[in-house]
Design a protein around this motif. Structure first.
Motif, PDB file in Angstrom:
ATOM      1  N   VAL A  13      32.794  41.418  34.204  1.00 44.21           N
ATOM      2  CA  VAL A  13      33.968  41.182  35.045  1.00 44.21           C
ATOM      3  C   VAL A  13      34.715  39.972  34.501  1.00 44.21           C
ATOM      4  O   VAL A  13      34.108  38.917  34.281  1.00 44.21           O
ATOM      5  CB  VAL A  13      33.562  40.914  36.512  1.00 44.21           C
ATOM      6  N   PHE A  36      40.433  40.816  36.768  1.00 45.39           N
ATOM      7  CA  PHE A  36      41.025  40.377  38.024  1.00 45.39           C
ATOM      8  C   PHE A  36      41.921  39.156  37.831  1.00 45.39           C
ATOM      9  O   PHE A  36      41.610  38.243  37.060  1.00 45.39           O
ATOM     10  CB  PHE A  36      39.934  40.050  39.045  1.00 45.39           C
ATOM     11  N   ILE A  92      35.624  42.287  44.458  1.00 52.75           N
ATOM     12  CA  ILE A  92      34.824  41.815  43.323  1.00 52.75           C
ATOM     13  C   ILE A  92      33.352  41.781  43.715  1.00 52.75           C
ATOM     14  O   ILE A  92      32.960  41.022  44.616  1.00 52.75           O
ATOM     15  CB  ILE A  92      35.292  40.409  42.882  1.00 52.75           C
ATOM     16  N   GLN A 116      43.263  43.374  40.927  1.00 50.83           N
ATOM     17  CA  GLN A 116      42.774  44.015  39.704  1.00 50.83           C
ATOM     18  C   GLN A 116      43.941  44.431  38.813  1.00 50.83           C
ATOM     19  O   GLN A 116      44.941  44.988  39.286  1.00 50.83           O
ATOM     20  CB  GLN A 116      41.908  45.227  40.030  1.00 50.83           C
ATOM     21  N   GLU A 148      36.665  45.615  34.312  1.00 47.48           N
ATOM     22  CA  GLU A 148      37.115  44.979  35.555  1.00 47.48           C
ATOM     23  C   GLU A 148      37.812  43.660  35.216  1.00 47.48           C
ATOM     24  O   GLU A 148      37.162  42.696  34.829  1.00 47.48           O
ATOM     25  CB  GLU A 148      35.936  44.724  36.490  1.00 47.48           C
TER      26      GLU A 148
END
Length: 421
Positions: A149, A177, A195, A58, A175
């Motif tokens: 995300v 990543f 996740i 992250q 979020e």
């Protein structure tokens, strides 16, 4: 570029890259590994494919601050303004729930509900695509999606491109990543320790990403499997050859399989554009890619009339269409099939790619005949609402039961009749 009669126009369709059997099996193995081993598999594939050794996937607050510093105030301001333009355009697409009531007490309607969660894939590698972030995230935000995300492959330094991080932050992504490829798609679809799974995956990627999206479709929704970029320019003798050539090359530099077409009523313009393309190619940094695109999928078609030219455009159904004629707005009603339509000399295709507001995620490969750009509807679902009163059912019970029996479904008929026995 080849100059042909419009009667020789060929479809812009190119075979969709379905991947090799080896690639498909590789993707299936990666997905299964991620489902079984979660974050461990993600770290392993990131080291293997991206040559980045991570301790956390992250993006941290510190990395976000560094991204803003690296991007610089001028570019941050441009990203902010583009994000606002995209938001403003998509807000006009929002649908509301509705109900209708009839005299007999019947209530019918539709409930519009945003998806709970969406995953956005942003390509990585040697290039940075902050525009891809904005175009995929903003309509989801406007639709009311609570959890978005973003995944993107890191560089060998273990970081994402600064502008991509800034765009995600400005778009409201919480979020972010550092993971890419088929493994990122698997993580979004099925979840890992870090996740949590999502309901829909959007965004472009390489063949492994495309194959992974195909593989997980059904367990989650996806946007589309996009093909190489396309542009068609509809022009008469008022268009400027240097500008038409520049716009054709703006798509040719994307991909060796990109398609660039001019449809014109002017033989003189056709010849001038052909010469201009050759001249402008010489100074393009991505000359090799653009040159191959033009050679394989570039063409200039000359029509006898504007009506014939428009008919050709509607047959091609291009992803991007520029209309560069004396009175372009007058032709808008005759154009039926195009992903995005750019009207007039000052509406060059990159205006839509980056800044104007309409989405640049568009149907390719002739699918503009039946599909639309990415929009707010793609991030919402609709539920039908049906409420019959006793009076309404009594008025219609015999007809409903008869229809059920017409289909041989006796239990259906008895279900409505049971209310009055």
């Amino acid at each position: 570029m080849r100059i042909l009669k419009v009667s020789e126009a060929v479809s812009i369709k190119r075979s969709v890259d379905a991947g090799t059997e080896e690639q498909r099996q590789t993707v299936k193995a990666i997905i299964e590994d991620v489902r079984k081993n979660g974050d461990t598999a993600l770290f392993s594939y990131t080291e293997k494919f991206d040559r980045a050794t991570l301790t956390s996937m992250q993006v941290s607050e510190e990395e976000i601050r560094e991204a803003y510093e690296e991007t610089g105030a001028e570019y941050v301001a441009i990203i902010k303004e583009a994000a606002e333009n995209i938001r403003s355009f998509h807000e006009k697409q929002v649908r509301n729930s509705w109900l209708t009531t009839e005299a007999n007490g019947t209530i019918l309607g539709q409930k519009v509900t945003p998806l709970d969660s969406v995953g956005v894939y942003v390509p990585g590698g040697t290039a940075a695509y902050p525009s891809s972030v904005l175009m995929n995230v903003m309509p989801a935000k406007v639709a009311g999606v609570e959890r978005i995300v973003m995944v993107s492959p890191p560089g060998a330094n273990g970081k994402l491109p600064a502008a991509v991080v800034v765009a995600a932050q400005e778009a409201g992504v919480k979020e972010i990543f550092k993971v890419g490829g088929a493994q990122a798609v698997a993580a979004l679809a099925y979840g890992t320790e870090a996740i949590q799974p999502v309901d829909k995956i959007v965004g472009p990627g390489n063949i492994y990403v495309a194959l992974a999206k195909r593989e997980v479709f059904g367990d989650v929704d996806i946007d589309m499997i996009a093909g190489p970029s396309e542009i068609a320019v509809l022009a008469d003798d008022t268009a400027r050859a240097s500008e038409v050539a520049a716009d054709l090359l703006s798509q040719a530099e994307h991909d060796e399989r990109a398609c660039c077409v001019l449809v014109t009523t002017s033989q003189e313009l056709a010849e001038q554009v052909s010469e201009e393309v050759v001249r402008q190619l010489e100074t393009l940094p991505r000359k090799a890619i653009a040159e191959q695109s033009i050679a394989d999928y570039g063409a200039i078609y000359v029509a006898d009339t504007l009506e014939e030219a428009i008919a050709t455009i509607n047959t091609l159904a291009p992803e991007h269409l520029e209309v560069m004629t004396a009175n372009p707005m007058e032709l808008l009603g005759q154009i039926k099939h195009a992903g995005a339509i750019f009207i007039g000399r000052y509406s060059s295709e990159p205006v839509g790619d980056y800044f104007a507001g309409p989405n640049h995620v568009l149907p390719t490969n002739g699918t503009a005949r039946f599909s639309s750009p990415l929009n707010v509807d793609d991030f919402q679902k609709k539920s039908s609402i049906i409420s019959y009163s006793e009076k309404a059912l009594q008025q219609n019970v015999e007809k409903i039961a008869a229809f059920a029996r017409l289909e041989g479904l006796e239990a259906h008929a008895r279900a409505v009749e049971s209310r009055f026995k």
